[in-house]
Design an enzyme around this catalytic site. Structure first.
Site, short mmCIF file in Angstrom:
data_model
loop_
_atom_site.label_atom_id
_atom_site.label_comp_id
_atom_site.label_asym_id
_atom_site.label_seq_id
_atom_site.Cartn_x
_atom_site.Cartn_y
_atom_site.Cartn_z
N ARG A 196 -6.21 10.25 -0.41
CA ARG A 196 -5.89 10.84 -1.86
C ARG A 196 -7.02 11.22 -2.48
NH1 ARG A 196 -2.58 6.62 -3.77
NH2 ARG A 196 -2.84 5.38 -1.73
N HIS A 244 0.98 -1.18 -0.02
CA HIS A 244 0.07 0.14 0.10
C HIS A 244 0.85 1.19 -0.03
CE1 HIS A 244 -3.19 2.82 0.97
NE2 HIS A 244 -4.04 2.14 0.85
#
Lengths: 553, 238
Positions: free
Chosen positions: A338, A318
């Protein structure tokens, strides 16, 4: 609170924020992605993997940590197990209780099966609870399963098994509906339409969330439903070996009570493997987002029973694991940060990658920025990371967005006096997900009759790289399919007599390959984080001690 | 393993602090969590350890200090150890959970009270709120439940990790985390507004609207699919 020298870098991030808010980096083309991945993605570090020397995937490469366990010695001695003494006799045994196992248990029960659910830790202790950002389903008018299919295939570098992806995208909206009918609270707009966000590699806004506690919300509800329906379950009772019948079909499992160190025997007409992933193997020394029990047990058991694996040479790192503070090193900073608008920035406050590329690409770009460009920020304990500029979110979407959309993240950093509304987060890739696993078909069937698999332990759906929000979707799509298929299979199958000959054959094969003395006992069950070895106890990690009953290392 | 190595590195640089596990004295480097401090001391955990990231509630714990008997509450995987802490493990706490079929119950106060009749015995001591490691307003959502304001319970209790500390400290034996779960499920099932676009899409899929196109894509060679992918239009994230 960040150390002073890190604060200096944060000032640069703040100074460049105005410019970055107007700056849009373009997505990389296929040709641009390939060299970035090959040079910087951990999957491409050749010496981190080796070929398997025994079993149905002999010759295939997998991380060394995984290879050792797949080639491991059994925890049991078949000669000391009395297969005539059955403790539980059921139609469907489900091993593992995260989102996939719970879904399979519910659907198997609905389809008339007598179900037993067993789990290594507590009911629901699984990676599912840590899933924050959301679940994909193409249900908005400008979206479609076709676009979801294309995004998923592209994210997986076109290696995904097409019919599995078709099942994934077509079942997705009904999975959302199913969960809501069970009482899951989705984030919604006042008119009832689902509040959906974009995600890395997704070309539409299709991430359904429940604040940043999406997996927790799903798991709380499923666990409650299992209890309400009074489906039998046993906690702290992992399976340590599968049992076959005389026709080579999976016909049950041997469990161990981890506290009493006692074995029990389950006879089942079908077994659904839903044990999740392998983050706690710390491939290449990476920290992990995974829960305590993520030790690849299901892969080990299935492999020993002859099941074929697929894409076991690819892990997901990740992009945004915590790099600071050290107490929560490697823990997940959800991609939702994000999707809500936060960019990544280096020590000088410069962007270096479009933040919503697929995870393999973003992770590789962060590694490049830190290792090759030397533009990362070093922490007091020698970790390195880049900034995830969370304060941008409230600037873009209005004050209060971070508090409302990311309460778990706010809470986690506030414990260390970091206010992510005002200051960025320091992140670096962390071991997150096993892209491959036991090869399955659209109903979760493996290459061994009677054995089904669903969720992270399965492989093929995501190809070589999974997209955000497709893993929790996988749980409910293939968990439900496998549960239903297992119940139907159980109605038809006439079980033969039980055998552990496959374990005998396995041990003989190990011995023939000269591996029996050099491989550990597996499944691992739990990682060993205790600093002081228990010297007064027998060392169960030595493979020469396999004789006897069960080894809880 | 990684966390173990980290602890060793920290040992060289950072000062050691005194802690007490189940009353026994140990020295650990400062900067560990309660969970990793126990592992540093040699504990191999089976119970009381789950996601190790603050989401599952398995490691809910209580602690106090050598010279301060007042109990504090937290998650062992998230709380940093401090000098002179007295630590314990709470591997399991028995708590009542009502059984129900969500399809056969009503989203109202009578239903909540039928399933959790002891709710009326809450006398507002606020221990539940004080214990919550997520800092939720537990007593307030219990009073919302008592009034049948299911939406308010759902909102206020949403970040509950179901660690059970509230139930462990309730003098009346109430189980706030299970009451809240019932309310959230009732809200999601019956009270949340319906998503029409979701219903429409499910109907379209069932009618086979996308089957032909999907079949075409599944059979398409990789280079063509790659081209379609590279050229697909991307909706702005916001």
């Amino acid at each position: 609170m960040y150390p002073l020298y890190m604060e200096e870098s944060i000032r640069k991030v703040e100074a460049s924020r105005g410019k970055r808010l107007k700056e849009t980096l373009s997505r990389l083309t296929g040709e641009e992605k390939t060299p970035l991945l090959k040079k910087h993605h951990p999957d491409f570090i050749g010496e981190s993997m080796r070929e398997l020397l025994v079993g149905s995937n002999k010759g295939d490469r997998t991380p060394k940590e995984m290879a050792d366990l797949l080639e491991g010695n059994s925890r049991i001695n078949p000669d000391k197990i009395d297969l005539g003494k059955v403790d539980y006799d059921v139609d469907v045994l489900v091993i593992g209780c995260g989102g996939a196992g719970a879904s399979a248990a519910l659907l198997a029960q609905e389809n008339g099966a007598k179900v037993l659910l067993v789990t290594k830790l507590r009911l629901g202790d699984a990676n599912t609870v840590g899933a924050q950002a959301g679940i994909q389903a193409a249900d908005r008018p400008n979206d479609s399963p076709i676009i979801h299919y294309l995004d998923t295939m592209g994210g997986g570098r076109f290696t995904n098994i097409p019919e599995l992806v078709e099942a994934l995208v077509k079942d997705a909206p009904s999975a959302i509906k199913w969960l809501e009918t069970l009482g899951v609270n989705w984030d919604k707009e006042p008119d009832g339409s689902l509040h959906e966000l974009s995600g890395g590699g997704a070309s539409r806004r299709r991430l359904h969330s429940a604040r940043d506690y999406t997996g927790l919300e799903e798991m709380r509800v499923l666990r409650d439903e299992i209890k309400c329906r009074q489906i039998d379950y046993i906690e702290f009772a992992p399976a340590v070996e599968l049992i076959l019948d005389d026709q080579g079909r999976v016909a049950g499992a041997i469990l161990v009570d981890m506290e009493a160190n006692e074995l029990s025997l389950v006879r089942a007409k079908a077994v659904v493997m839903a044990t999740g992933g392998m983050g706690r193997l710390h491939i290449q020394g990476f920290p992990t987002t995974n829960h305590y029990g993520a030790t690849a047990d299901g892969l080990v058991l299935a492999y020993r029973a002859g099941a074929e694996m697929i894409f076991i040479d690819t892990m997901q790192y990740h992009p945004t694991g915590v790099a600071y503070p050290t107490q929560i090193l490697g823990q997940l900073v959800t991609e939702k940060v994000r999707t809500l608008g936060a960019q990544l920035a280096n020590v000088d406050g410069e962007q270096f990658i479009m933040p919503l590329e697929p995870r393999d690409v973003v992770a590789s770009a962060i590694i490049r920025e830190c290792q090759e460009s030397k533009k990362g920020i070093e922490t007091p304990t020698g970790e390195v990371g880049v900034w995830l500029d969370s304060p941008m979110i409230d600037i873009i979407r209005g004050e209060g967005t971070i508090a409302g959309e990311l309460p778990a993240m706010v809470r986690q950093f506030a414990r260390f006096n970091i206010d992510i509304v005002k200051e960025p987060m320091l992140v670096y890739p962390t071991l997150h997900y096993q892209n491959g696993g036991i090869k399955i078909d659209t109903n979760g069937a493996t290459t061994v009759p009677g054995l089904l698999a669903a969720g992270e332990v399965g492989g093929g759906v995501h190809g070589r790289n999974r997209l955000i929000g497709n893993s929790t979707l996988d749980l409910f799509v293939f968990g439900r399919r496998a549960g239903k298929a297992a119940a139907e299979y159980a109605k038809k199958v006439k079980p033969g007599s039980l055998t552990l000959d496959h374990v005998r054959q396995w041990q003989a094969e190990l011995k023939k390959a000269g591996l029996a003395d050099s491989r550990p006992i597996s499944p691992l069950l739990l990682p060993n984080y205790a600093r002081q070895p228990h010297d007064y106890l027998p060392d169960y990690t030595k493979p020469t001690l396999t004789v006897g009953q069960v080894k809880i290392a | 393993m990684v966390e173990k190595i980290k602890a060793k590195q920290v040992e060289e640089q950072v000062k050691m602090i005194n802690i007490y596990i189940m009353g026994k004295h140990y020295q650990v480097p400062e900067g560990l969590t309660i969970l990793t401090a126990m592992e540093y001391c040699g504990y191999r955990l089976i119970r009381g350890c789950g996601c190790r990231a603050g989401f599952c509630g398995a490691c809910a714990t209580v602690f106090n200090f050598k010279d301060d008997p007042q109990l504090r509450y937290d998650l062992a995987c998230q709380k940093t150890v401090e000098p002179d802490m007295y630590l314990v493990q709470i591997p399991f706490f028995p708590a009542a959970k009502a059984l129900y079929n969500l399809e056969e119950i009503e989203p109202d106060v009578e239903q909540i009270l039928a399933l959790y009749p002891d709710l009326v015995t809450c006398f507002g001591c606020n221990n539940c709120t004080k214990t919550c490691p997520q800092e939720l307003e537990v007593m307030w959502f219990m009073s919302d439940a008592l009034r049948g304001d299911i939406g308010e319970v759902a909102t206020k209790s949403f970040d509950c990790v179901m660690c059970g500390l509230c139930a462990a400290r309730c003098p009346q034996g109430l189980v706030p985390y299970n009451v809240a779960l019932l309310c959230r499920r009732l809200y999601g099932r019956y009270l949340a507004p319906v998503s029409k676009h979701l219903e429409d899409r499910i109907a379209e899929i069932e009618a086979g609207k996308f089957d032909a196109e999907l079949e075409k894509l599944e059979k398409m060679e990789k280079s063509k699919l790659q081209k379609l992918y590279d050229e697909r239009d991307i909706e702005p994230a916001y």
